[in-house]
Write a protein that holds these residues in place. Structure first.
Motif, PDB file in Angstrom:
ATOM      1  N   TYR A   4       0.817  -1.215   0.000  1.00  0.00           N
ATOM      2  CA  TYR A   4       0.000   0.000   0.000  1.00  0.00           C
ATOM      3  C   TYR A   4       0.849   1.263   0.000  1.00  0.00           C
ATOM      4  O   TYR A   4       1.863   1.340   0.694  1.00  0.00           O
ATOM      5  CB  TYR A   4      -0.907   0.053   1.238  1.00  0.00           C
ATOM      6  CG  TYR A   4      -2.036  -0.929   1.182  1.00  0.00           C
ATOM      7  CD1 TYR A   4      -3.252  -0.578   0.614  1.00  0.00           C
ATOM      8  CD2 TYR A   4      -1.886  -2.217   1.684  1.00  0.00           C
ATOM      9  CE1 TYR A   4      -4.289  -1.495   0.545  1.00  0.00           C
ATOM     10  CE2 TYR A   4      -2.916  -3.138   1.619  1.00  0.00           C
ATOM     11  CZ  TYR A   4      -4.110  -2.760   1.045  1.00  0.00           C
ATOM     12  OH  TYR A   4      -5.136  -3.673   0.975  1.00  0.00           O
ATOM     13  N   ALA A  30       3.648  -1.020   3.808  1.00  0.00           N
ATOM     14  CA  ALA A  30       3.134   0.277   3.383  1.00  0.00           C
ATOM     15  C   ALA A  30       4.252   1.305   3.285  1.00  0.00           C
ATOM     16  O   ALA A  30       5.189   1.301   4.083  1.00  0.00           O
ATOM     17  CB  ALA A  30       2.080   0.776   4.366  1.00  0.00           C
ATOM     18  N   GLN A  77      -1.307  -1.131  -4.185  1.00  0.00           N
ATOM     19  CA  GLN A  77      -2.621  -0.535  -3.930  1.00  0.00           C
ATOM     20  C   GLN A  77      -2.447   0.840  -3.296  1.00  0.00           C
ATOM     21  O   GLN A  77      -1.376   1.162  -2.786  1.00  0.00           O
ATOM     22  CB  GLN A  77      -3.417  -1.449  -2.988  1.00  0.00           C
ATOM     23  CG  GLN A  77      -3.616  -2.839  -3.571  1.00  0.00           C
ATOM     24  CD  GLN A  77      -4.156  -3.802  -2.555  1.00  0.00           C
ATOM     25  OE1 GLN A  77      -5.356  -3.824  -2.320  1.00  0.00           O
ATOM     26  NE2 GLN A  77      -3.284  -4.592  -1.948  1.00  0.00           N
ATOM     27  N   LEU A  79      -4.219   3.847  -0.633  1.00  0.00           N
ATOM     28  CA  LEU A  79      -5.158   4.087   0.455  1.00  0.00           C
ATOM     29  C   LEU A  79      -5.075   5.552   0.877  1.00  0.00           C
ATOM     30  O   LEU A  79      -4.014   6.022   1.303  1.00  0.00           O
ATOM     31  CB  LEU A  79      -4.835   3.167   1.635  1.00  0.00           C
ATOM     32  CG  LEU A  79      -5.714   3.224   2.872  1.00  0.00           C
ATOM     33  CD1 LEU A  79      -7.179   2.984   2.535  1.00  0.00           C
ATOM     34  CD2 LEU A  79      -5.239   2.200   3.893  1.00  0.00           C
TER      35      LEU A  79
END
Length: 141
Positions: A4, A30, A77, A79
């Motif tokens: 992320y 992340a 991804q 976020l």
């Protein structure tokens, strides 16, 4: 490659830290500006309001732009932690344009048609945690 790229606003740092803790808890990696190692010339940008007085053509701004853009490209991804500022929304648009699954978490203050880029908008971290816990590999791909 990270799972992320987490974007948001310095003003919302506590909520971002909570979201990153959820990602840690489920074993998802992340990249996030509150944990990033800032290039030497960009150290002033590593604090709330640090970019307010820095010129756009400052070498530190360029270094950080390149670092963040590379991290965004290499994340699987995206976020967005709401509420967020313009820069985080630009990052959301880049992620969507790169074909990355995009998610948001936090209060949606008003309906924005372009928020349709988000596959899910989570109201709170518990909801995000349940989603990631149910996802294969804890949300990592």
């Amino acid at each position: 490659m990270t799972d992320y790229f987490v974007a948001g606003s310095w003003r919302n740092r506590d909520a971002i830290a909570d979201v990153v803790a959820v990602l840690d808890d489920v074993g998802a990696s992340a990249y996030c500006f509150i944990r990033a190692k800032y290039p030497q010339g960009a150290a002033v940008l590593a604090a709330p309001g640090g970019a307010d007085e820095v010129r756009l053509d400052d070498p530190g701004v360029q270094d950080l732009f390149e670092q963040d853009l590379e991290a965004l490209r290499s994340a699987r991804q995206f976020l967005l932690v709401l509420p967020a500022g313009a820069a985080a929304h630009v990052e959301a648009g880049i992620a969507y344009g790169l074909g990355k699954p995009c998610y948001a978490i936090g209060p949606v203050e008003r309906s924005e048609t372009l928020y349709r880029i988000f596959q899910n908008v989570f109201a709170e971290t518990d909801e995000l945690h349940r989603f990631l816990a149910d996802a294969p590999n804890g949300g990592s791909r």
